[in-house]
Each structure stands twice: as structure tokens, then as C-alpha cells.
Motif scaffolding. Sequence first.
Motif, PDB file in Angstrom:
ATOM      1  N   HIS A   1       0.862  -1.182   0.000  1.00  0.00           N
ATOM      2  CA  HIS A   1       0.000   0.000   0.000  1.00  0.00           C
ATOM      3  C   HIS A   1       0.898   1.231   0.000  1.00  0.00           C
ATOM      4  N   TYR A   2       0.633   2.148  -0.927  1.00  0.00           N
ATOM      5  CA  TYR A   2       1.417   3.376  -0.980  1.00  0.00           C
ATOM      6  C   TYR A   2       0.511   4.560  -0.696  1.00  0.00           C
ATOM      7  N   LYS A   3       1.124   5.617  -0.191  1.00  0.00           N
ATOM      8  CA  LYS A   3       0.406   6.864   0.046  1.00  0.00           C
ATOM      9  C   LYS A   3       1.376   8.003  -0.225  1.00  0.00           C
ATOM     10  N   TYR A   4       1.039   8.837  -1.193  1.00  0.00           N
ATOM     11  CA  TYR A   4       1.886   9.968  -1.556  1.00  0.00           C
ATOM     12  C   TYR A   4       1.517  11.188  -0.722  1.00  0.00           C
ATOM     13  N   GLU A   5       2.441  12.145  -0.665  1.00  0.00           N
ATOM     14  CA  GLU A   5       2.182  13.383   0.062  1.00  0.00           C
ATOM     15  C   GLU A   5       0.949  14.101  -0.467  1.00  0.00           C
TER      16      GLU A   5
ATOM     17  N   MET B   1       1.423  -4.323  -6.958  1.00  0.00           N
ATOM     18  CA  MET B   1       2.221  -5.537  -6.785  1.00  0.00           C
ATOM     19  C   MET B   1       3.644  -5.199  -6.326  1.00  0.00           C
ATOM     20  N   ARG B   2       4.250  -6.125  -5.615  1.00  0.00           N
ATOM     21  CA  ARG B   2       5.635  -5.942  -5.161  1.00  0.00           C
ATOM     22  C   ARG B   2       6.633  -6.308  -6.263  1.00  0.00           C
ATOM     23  N   VAL B   3       6.272  -7.257  -7.095  1.00  0.00           N
ATOM     24  CA  VAL B   3       7.124  -7.675  -8.219  1.00  0.00           C
ATOM     25  C   VAL B   3       6.199  -8.223  -9.298  1.00  0.00           C
ATOM     26  N   GLY B   4       6.612  -8.059 -10.552  1.00  0.00           N
ATOM     27  CA  GLY B   4       5.759  -8.582 -11.610  1.00  0.00           C
ATOM     28  C   GLY B   4       6.429  -8.542 -12.964  1.00  0.00           C
ATOM     29  N   PHE B   5       5.677  -9.001 -13.954  1.00  0.00           N
ATOM     30  CA  PHE B   5       6.169  -8.982 -15.329  1.00  0.00           C
ATOM     31  C   PHE B   5       4.988  -9.003 -16.283  1.00  0.00           C
ATOM     32  N   ALA B   6       5.275  -8.662 -17.526  1.00  0.00           N
ATOM     33  CA  ALA B   6       4.264  -8.695 -18.577  1.00  0.00           C
ATOM     34  C   ALA B   6       4.889  -9.272 -19.843  1.00  0.00           C
ATOM     35  N   PRO B   7       4.291 -10.329 -20.382  1.00  0.00           N
ATOM     36  CA  PRO B   7       4.785 -10.870 -21.639  1.00  0.00           C
ATOM     37  C   PRO B   7       4.205 -10.066 -22.801  1.00  0.00           C
ATOM     38  N   ARG B   8       4.920  -9.058 -23.241  1.00  0.00           N
ATOM     39  CA  ARG B   8       4.470  -8.202 -24.337  1.00  0.00           C
ATOM     40  C   ARG B   8       4.889  -8.797 -25.682  1.00  0.00           C
ATOM     41  N   LYS B   9       4.359  -8.257 -26.739  1.00  0.00           N
ATOM     42  CA  LYS B   9       4.655  -8.773 -28.084  1.00  0.00           C
ATOM     43  C   LYS B   9       6.153  -8.715 -28.390  1.00  0.00           C
ATOM     44  N   ALA B  10       6.780  -7.574 -28.125  1.00  0.00           N
ATOM     45  CA  ALA B  10       8.195  -7.401 -28.465  1.00  0.00           C
ATOM     46  C   ALA B  10       9.145  -7.957 -27.411  1.00  0.00           C
ATOM     47  N   ASN B  11       8.775  -7.848 -26.146  1.00  0.00           N
ATOM     48  CA  ASN B  11       9.676  -8.226 -25.053  1.00  0.00           C
ATOM     49  C   ASN B  11       8.919  -8.804 -23.867  1.00  0.00           C
ATOM     50  N   LEU B  12       9.670  -9.488 -23.018  1.00  0.00           N
ATOM     51  CA  LEU B  12       9.198  -9.821 -21.681  1.00  0.00           C
ATOM     52  C   LEU B  12       9.609  -8.622 -20.825  1.00  0.00           C
TER      53      LEU B  12
ATOM     54  N   LEU C   1      16.815  -8.422  -4.861  1.00  0.00           N
ATOM     55  CA  LEU C   1      17.195  -7.101  -4.336  1.00  0.00           C
ATOM     56  C   LEU C   1      16.019  -6.131  -4.378  1.00  0.00           C
ATOM     57  N   SER C   2      15.234  -6.186  -5.445  1.00  0.00           N
ATOM     58  CA  SER C   2      14.063  -5.322  -5.557  1.00  0.00           C
ATOM     59  C   SER C   2      13.032  -5.665  -4.480  1.00  0.00           C
ATOM     60  N   LEU C   3      12.821  -6.955  -4.245  1.00  0.00           N
ATOM     61  CA  LEU C   3      11.882  -7.368  -3.185  1.00  0.00           C
ATOM     62  C   LEU C   3      12.374  -6.911  -1.806  1.00  0.00           C
ATOM     63  N   ALA C   4      13.682  -6.977  -1.580  1.00  0.00           N
ATOM     64  CA  ALA C   4      14.242  -6.511  -0.296  1.00  0.00           C
ATOM     65  C   ALA C   4      14.041  -5.002  -0.150  1.00  0.00           C
ATOM     66  N   TYR C   5      14.251  -4.257  -1.226  1.00  0.00           N
ATOM     67  CA  TYR C   5      14.011  -2.814  -1.235  1.00  0.00           C
ATOM     68  C   TYR C   5      12.545  -2.523  -0.894  1.00  0.00           C
ATOM     69  N   MET C   6      11.645  -3.247  -1.523  1.00  0.00           N
ATOM     70  CA  MET C   6      10.214  -3.034  -1.288  1.00  0.00           C
ATOM     71  C   MET C   6       9.837  -3.383   0.151  1.00  0.00           C
ATOM     72  N   ALA C   7      10.421  -4.450   0.693  1.00  0.00           N
ATOM     73  CA  ALA C   7      10.116  -4.855   2.068  1.00  0.00           C
ATOM     74  C   ALA C   7      10.561  -3.784   3.059  1.00  0.00           C
ATOM     75  N   LYS C   8      11.671  -3.118   2.746  1.00  0.00           N
ATOM     76  CA  LYS C   8      12.171  -2.057   3.625  1.00  0.00           C
ATOM     77  C   LYS C   8      11.333  -0.784   3.474  1.00  0.00           C
ATOM     78  N   LYS C   9      11.029  -0.417   2.230  1.00  0.00           N
ATOM     79  CA  LYS C   9      10.268   0.804   1.968  1.00  0.00           C
ATOM     80  C   LYS C   9       8.792   0.677   2.349  1.00  0.00           C
ATOM     81  N   TYR C  10       8.225  -0.500   2.107  1.00  0.00           N
ATOM     82  CA  TYR C  10       6.815  -0.767   2.386  1.00  0.00           C
ATOM     83  C   TYR C  10       6.699  -2.055   3.186  1.00  0.00           C
ATOM     84  N   PRO C  11       6.990  -1.994   4.505  1.00  0.00           N
ATOM     85  CA  PRO C  11       6.930  -3.232   5.311  1.00  0.00           C
ATOM     86  C   PRO C  11       5.542  -3.868   5.246  1.00  0.00           C
ATOM     87  N   GLU C  12       5.523  -5.187   5.289  1.00  0.00           N
ATOM     88  CA  GLU C  12       4.231  -5.901   5.290  1.00  0.00           C
ATOM     89  C   GLU C  12       3.453  -5.481   6.531  1.00  0.00           C
ATOM     90  N   GLN C  13       2.154  -5.325   6.355  1.00  0.00           N
ATOM     91  CA  GLN C  13       1.298  -4.902   7.477  1.00  0.00           C
ATOM     92  C   GLN C  13       1.024  -6.049   8.423  1.00  0.00           C
TER      93      GLN C  13
END
Length: 142
Positions: free
Chosen positions: A60-64, A72-83, A130-142
Amino acid sequence: MSKSDNKTQQTNESVDEYLLKIGDEQKRADAFKIKEMIERLSGEPAKMWGSSIIGCGTYHYKYESGREGDFMRVGFAPRKANLVVYIMSGFKEYDALLEKLGKHKTGKSCLYIKRLSDIDESVLEELITLSLAYMAKKYPEQ
């Protein structure tokens, strides 16, 4: 302060059914492999986000400005040109890893890969971890 809806919301659509519709056999196989990778690394089941993004975990994010929402914390999209793998932390601290990754391009938080055989999958796993660790620090699980 209002909660505004993100354009990309989690849905109840089947991830596997979506991936099975990918016409290109190699892209479909790569997409299933990335899905399994992000599920294993996040410890969360993959869910559809919008009509074409697969993601694991939420935060959950909240901006000023007062805007807030869930994504989502991590994800991907299989697009036509690229993953497209979403590395939420961005790439500014990952130059050395990106040099070892193999053939790719980056956007702000998007990693564009043509096929998994073009890259070192262990380096991709490290970037996601590393990205998941960054997210866990920035947005700790509730």
C-alpha cells in the motif's frame, strides 16, 4: 485525502489461462518460468493485474498529495516485443549486475528482455531478490 483507483488493479483472472494464450511457444515457456521465479522469490502466488500484467505480493502506498493505492511488489508482462520485468526499486544501484545480465534494455522500473536465453537467469533472480528486499524495507508488510 482521497483514495484514487490505480488504472491497474488486481483481478481474479487465471494467470495460467492468460499465459497459455501466448502464441509464441518460446515466449510462453519463458513467461511460465518467470512466473515460477517470482512466486518462489516472493513467496506469494501470482495474480493478474489489469489485463496483461502478472504480479506477486502487494503493498500500500500513500503519496504526500494524498493519493494512495495498492500495487504488486514484483511482476512482469509478456508483451509482443519483449518480456517486461518490473523491478520496483529501479536500476540506479544495479549497474554491475546489469553488466552481467546479458542482452536487455531498461526503462524507469522496466527490464526489457527478448528471451530468457539472452540473459543469465541467476542475475535476473538476484535483481528480483534485491528489488523485493528494497520493497520490504520501503513498504513493510502490514
